[in-house]
Design an enzyme around this catalytic site. Sequence first.
Site, PDB file in Angstrom:
ATOM      1  N   GLY A  53      64.758  25.133  25.756  1.00 17.94           N
ATOM      2  CA  GLY A  53      65.003  25.132  26.926  1.00 17.94           C
ATOM      3  C   GLY A  53      64.192  25.727  27.898  1.00 17.94           C
ATOM      4  O   GLY A  53      64.313  26.377  29.134  1.00 17.94           O
ATOM      5  N   ALA A  54      62.869  25.638  27.438  1.00 19.44           N
ATOM      6  CA  ALA A  54      61.733  26.357  28.019  1.00 19.44           C
ATOM      7  C   ALA A  54      61.155  25.932  29.172  1.00 19.44           C
ATOM      8  O   ALA A  54      60.373  26.482  30.112  1.00 19.44           O
ATOM      9  CB  ALA A  54      60.540  26.492  26.905  1.00 19.44           C
ATOM     10  N   ASP A  79      61.906  21.876  24.791  1.00 20.17           N
ATOM     11  CA  ASP A  79      62.740  21.265  25.623  1.00 20.17           C
ATOM     12  C   ASP A  79      63.004  20.124  25.675  1.00 20.17           C
ATOM     13  O   ASP A  79      62.115  19.176  24.848  1.00 20.17           O
ATOM     14  CB  ASP A  79      62.360  21.672  27.146  1.00 20.17           C
ATOM     15  CG  ASP A  79      63.515  21.674  28.091  1.00 20.17           C
ATOM     16  OD1 ASP A  79      64.135  20.794  28.436  1.00 20.17           O
ATOM     17  OD2 ASP A  79      63.798  22.910  28.618  1.00 20.17           O
ATOM     18  N   ILE A 162      71.340  32.973  25.039  1.00 23.00           N
ATOM     19  CA  ILE A 162      71.365  33.048  26.458  1.00 23.00           C
ATOM     20  C   ILE A 162      72.579  32.123  27.107  1.00 23.00           C
ATOM     21  O   ILE A 162      73.172  32.248  28.170  1.00 23.00           O
ATOM     22  CB  ILE A 162      70.235  32.885  27.433  1.00 23.00           C
ATOM     23  CG1 ILE A 162      69.209  34.034  26.876  1.00 23.00           C
ATOM     24  CG2 ILE A 162      70.259  32.757  28.904  1.00 23.00           C
ATOM     25  CD1 ILE A 162      67.899  34.026  27.237  1.00 23.00           C
ATOM     26  N   ASP A 195      73.623  42.114  32.429  1.00 23.77           N
ATOM     27  CA  ASP A 195      74.568  42.790  32.988  1.00 23.77           C
ATOM     28  C   ASP A 195      74.330  44.391  32.881  1.00 23.77           C
ATOM     29  O   ASP A 195      74.682  44.983  33.978  1.00 23.77           O
ATOM     30  CB  ASP A 195      75.878  42.746  31.962  1.00 23.77           C
ATOM     31  CG  ASP A 195      76.377  41.549  31.905  1.00 23.77           C
ATOM     32  OD1 ASP A 195      76.381  40.616  33.079  1.00 23.77           O
ATOM     33  OD2 ASP A 195      76.794  40.873  30.752  1.00 23.77           O
ATOM     34  N   HIS A 222      80.383  38.631  28.315  1.00 26.14           N
ATOM     35  CA  HIS A 222      79.342  38.113  29.614  1.00 26.14           C
ATOM     36  C   HIS A 222      80.210  37.153  30.409  1.00 26.14           C
ATOM     37  O   HIS A 222      80.080  35.934  30.491  1.00 26.14           O
ATOM     38  CB  HIS A 222      78.366  37.736  28.948  1.00 26.14           C
ATOM     39  CG  HIS A 222      77.461  37.323  29.963  1.00 26.14           C
ATOM     40  ND1 HIS A 222      76.672  38.208  31.069  1.00 26.14           N
ATOM     41  CD2 HIS A 222      76.958  36.138  30.590  1.00 26.14           C
ATOM     42  CE1 HIS A 222      75.976  37.512  31.805  1.00 26.14           C
ATOM     43  NE2 HIS A 222      76.133  36.049  31.747  1.00 26.14           N
TER      44      HIS A 222
HETATM   45  N1  LIG Z   1      73.358  35.312  29.263  1.00 29.55           N
HETATM   46  C1  LIG Z   1      73.043  35.482  30.645  1.00 29.55           C
HETATM   47  O1  LIG Z   1      73.135  36.529  31.064  1.00 29.55           O
HETATM   48  C2  LIG Z   1      72.838  34.254  31.275  1.00 29.55           C
HETATM   49  C3  LIG Z   1      72.032  34.453  32.676  1.00 29.55           C
HETATM   50  C4  LIG Z   1      71.772  33.438  33.565  1.00 29.55           C
HETATM   51  C5  LIG Z   1      71.967  32.165  33.031  1.00 29.55           C
HETATM   52  N2  LIG Z   1      72.430  31.843  31.682  1.00 29.55           N
HETATM   53  C6  LIG Z   1      72.689  30.521  31.407  1.00 29.55           C
HETATM   54  O2  LIG Z   1      71.557  30.135  30.940  1.00 29.55           O
HETATM   55  C7  LIG Z   1      71.523  28.612  30.770  1.00 29.55           C
HETATM   56  C8  LIG Z   1      70.331  27.993  31.521  1.00 29.55           C
HETATM   57  O3  LIG Z   1      70.323  28.345  32.888  1.00 29.55           O
HETATM   58  P1  LIG Z   1      68.982  27.854  33.628  1.00 29.55           P
HETATM   59  O4  LIG Z   1      69.281  28.351  35.236  1.00 29.55           O
HETATM   60  O5  LIG Z   1      67.900  28.009  32.992  1.00 29.55           O
HETATM   61  O6  LIG Z   1      69.291  26.218  33.616  1.00 29.55           O
HETATM   62  P2  LIG Z   1      68.309  24.894  33.872  1.00 29.55           P
HETATM   63  O7  LIG Z   1      69.416  23.668  34.007  1.00 29.55           O
HETATM   64  O8  LIG Z   1      67.324  25.264  35.083  1.00 29.55           O
HETATM   65  O9  LIG Z   1      67.530  24.796  32.568  1.00 29.55           O
HETATM   66  C9  LIG Z   1      68.199  24.539  31.425  1.00 29.55           C
HETATM   67  C10 LIG Z   1      67.246  23.992  30.447  1.00 29.55           C
HETATM   68  O10 LIG Z   1      67.851  23.462  29.391  1.00 29.55           O
HETATM   69  C11 LIG Z   1      67.128  22.057  28.730  1.00 29.55           C
HETATM   70  N3  LIG Z   1      68.236  21.466  28.195  1.00 29.55           N
HETATM   71  C12 LIG Z   1      69.018  20.985  28.405  1.00 29.55           C
HETATM   72  N4  LIG Z   1      69.320  20.468  26.929  1.00 29.55           N
HETATM   73  C13 LIG Z   1      68.704  20.932  25.821  1.00 29.55           C
HETATM   74  C14 LIG Z   1      68.632  20.641  24.687  1.00 29.55           C
HETATM   75  N5  LIG Z   1      69.653  19.959  24.004  1.00 29.55           N
HETATM   76  N6  LIG Z   1      67.437  21.164  23.973  1.00 29.55           N
HETATM   77  C15 LIG Z   1      66.737  21.860  24.645  1.00 29.55           C
HETATM   78  N7  LIG Z   1      66.639  21.855  25.930  1.00 29.55           N
HETATM   79  C16 LIG Z   1      67.753  21.452  26.598  1.00 29.55           C
HETATM   80  C17 LIG Z   1      67.101  21.371  30.360  1.00 29.55           C
HETATM   81  O11 LIG Z   1      66.000  20.275  30.051  1.00 29.55           O
HETATM   82  C18 LIG Z   1      66.499  22.511  31.161  1.00 29.55           C
HETATM   83  O12 LIG Z   1      65.110  22.655  31.151  1.00 29.55           O
HETATM   84  C19 LIG Z   1      72.781  28.274  31.333  1.00 29.55           C
HETATM   85  O13 LIG Z   1      73.793  27.882  30.641  1.00 29.55           O
HETATM   86  C20 LIG Z   1      73.193  29.310  32.221  1.00 29.55           C
HETATM   87  O14 LIG Z   1      74.557  29.469  32.679  1.00 29.55           O
HETATM   88  C21 LIG Z   1      72.837  33.044  30.968  1.00 29.55           C
HETATM   89  O1  LIG Z   2      76.716  33.660  36.272  1.00 27.61           O
HETATM   90  C1  LIG Z   2      76.138  32.934  35.661  1.00 27.61           C
HETATM   91  O2  LIG Z   2      76.555  31.614  35.737  1.00 27.61           O
HETATM   92  C2  LIG Z   2      74.815  33.077  34.987  1.00 27.61           C
HETATM   93  C3  LIG Z   2      74.767  34.028  34.300  1.00 27.61           C
HETATM   94  O3  LIG Z   2      75.650  34.164  33.480  1.00 27.61           O
HETATM   95  C4  LIG Z   2      74.551  35.487  35.130  1.00 27.61           C
HETATM   96  O4  LIG Z   2      75.322  36.515  34.906  1.00 27.61           O
HETATM   97  O5  LIG Z   2      73.820  35.720  35.992  1.00 27.61           O
END
Ligand SMILES: NC(=O)c1ccc[n+]([C@@H]2O[C@H](COP(=O)([O-])OP(=O)(O)OC[C@H]3O[C@@H](n4cnc5c(N)ncnc54)[C@H](O)[C@@H]3O)[C@@H](O)[C@H]2O)c1
Ligand SMILES: O=C(O)C[C@H](O)C(=O)O
Length: 358
Positions: A53-54, A79, A162, A195, A222
């Site tokens: 997902g880079a 990705d 993540i 968090d 989370h």
């Molecule tokens: N754990 C945490 O604290 C936390 C914090 C923020 C966001 N997130 C989560 O992280 C995820 C990504 O967020 P983002 O803002 O980077 O989203 P984004 O849409 O900007 O990026 C996601 C990337 O994943 C890629 N992708 C989609 N399907 C894929 C697959 N099958 N294989 C590989 N890559 C794939 C997309 O092409 C895209 O580049 C979301 O689910 C978001 O909720 C988690």
């Molecule tokens: O809030 C979200 O959906 C993204 C992430 O889990 C966060 O805590 O920022």
Amino acid sequence: MKQHGGGDASHRIARISAHLDPHKLQMEGKTSLELQNCRAKGGSSGFKVAILGASGGIGQPLSLLMKMNPLVSVLHLYDVANTPGVTSDVSHMDTGAVVRGFLGSQQLENALTGMDLVIIPAGVPRKPGMTRDDLFNINAGIVKTLCEGISKCCPDAIVNIISNPVNSTVPIAAEVFKKAGTYDPKKLLGVTMLDVVRANTFVAEVLGLDPREVDVPVVGGHAGVTILPLLSQIKPPCSFTSEETAYLTSRIQNGGTEVVEAKAGAGSATLSMAYAAVKFADACLRGLRGDADVIKCAFVPSVVTELPFFASKVRLGRNGVEEIYTLGPLNEFERAGLEMAKKELAGSIEKGISFATK
Ligand SMILES: NC(=O)c1ccc[n+]([C@@H]2O[C@H](COP(=O)([O-])OP(=O)(O)OC[C@H]3O[C@@H](n4cnc5c(N)ncnc54)[C@H](O)[C@@H]3O)[C@@H](O)[C@H]2O)c1
Ligand SMILES: O=C(O)C[C@H](O)C(=O)O
């Protein structure tokens, strides 16, 4: 003309450009092992890390920051879109890690082969009005497929998840690994570091301290009420009024929503998340290296409560999670919060398990 470093100039140049584009090597008939070994000179010794997902909002700054990490020798960027551009861009940074890009599911196995640490920020983010659980239908399948690849190509890697909803995607990953016979609970970690990062920042604001001096344990999970900051256990030890406790707990629990609303449809936290993900990945790598006393909060397979997964402080070592700490003494407010957190967590965990075992 023979060049220092082996091979003639045209071969050497071909190798450098192929290294940015695995297609070219495959077209030359190279095996994936040769692909692994085809490293630019100058790559430092260290760990091999893949980001799945880079190209995303988190993935890009995370790739940048991991390229800067001296513990990383090889960085694989995978990705389903835009990896050639991100890889080309990041690869120009004059740091030790060698960067390779992988685009699309047919290159997933090459991206994963030989990795020590796999970080997964693949999947869709929230928009205003959504809960993290609303992402389940899309992200559950993405995480499942990526974890099937991990089982096959790097079953011994540490996995940092993540992708939301973390409270369900980590149980999904566990079930995929169990099914493949590769499950090692010490190597599966849901990233809840953001968090802790937020808690340290917001608490420091209230106390008038430098956030770098503050350490707040955040346990549970989370999402919403499952995010349980233990303000009674912060370092340096401090006490809060009940108003301060209520304000801080609510702000930490809703930090993600605060960013989602501010971004107004353009996604969720990406920059602070990349920062938190790198802090956490660096801790995992320091643990793998054998550093002592590497302790972070993470959502892991756990026996700290009656639930099969729970976030708490863990000690990271050569085998991943080497010790999971109990919650310690909680005050009345935290005990009530724990009950609410466990109730919601139980449903999210169960949802992930049933998805992966159906
Ligand atoms: N754990 C945490 O604290 C936390 C914090 C923020 C966001 N997130 C989560 O992280 C995820 C990504 O967020 P983002 O803002 O980077 O989203 P984004 O849409 O900007 O990026 C996601 C990337 O994943 C890629 N992708 C989609 N399907 C894929 C697959 N099958 N294989 C590989 N890559 C794939 C997309 O092409 C895209 O580049 C979301 O689910 C978001 O909720 C988690
Ligand atoms: O809030 C979200 O959906 C993204 C992430 O889990 C966060 O805590 O920022």
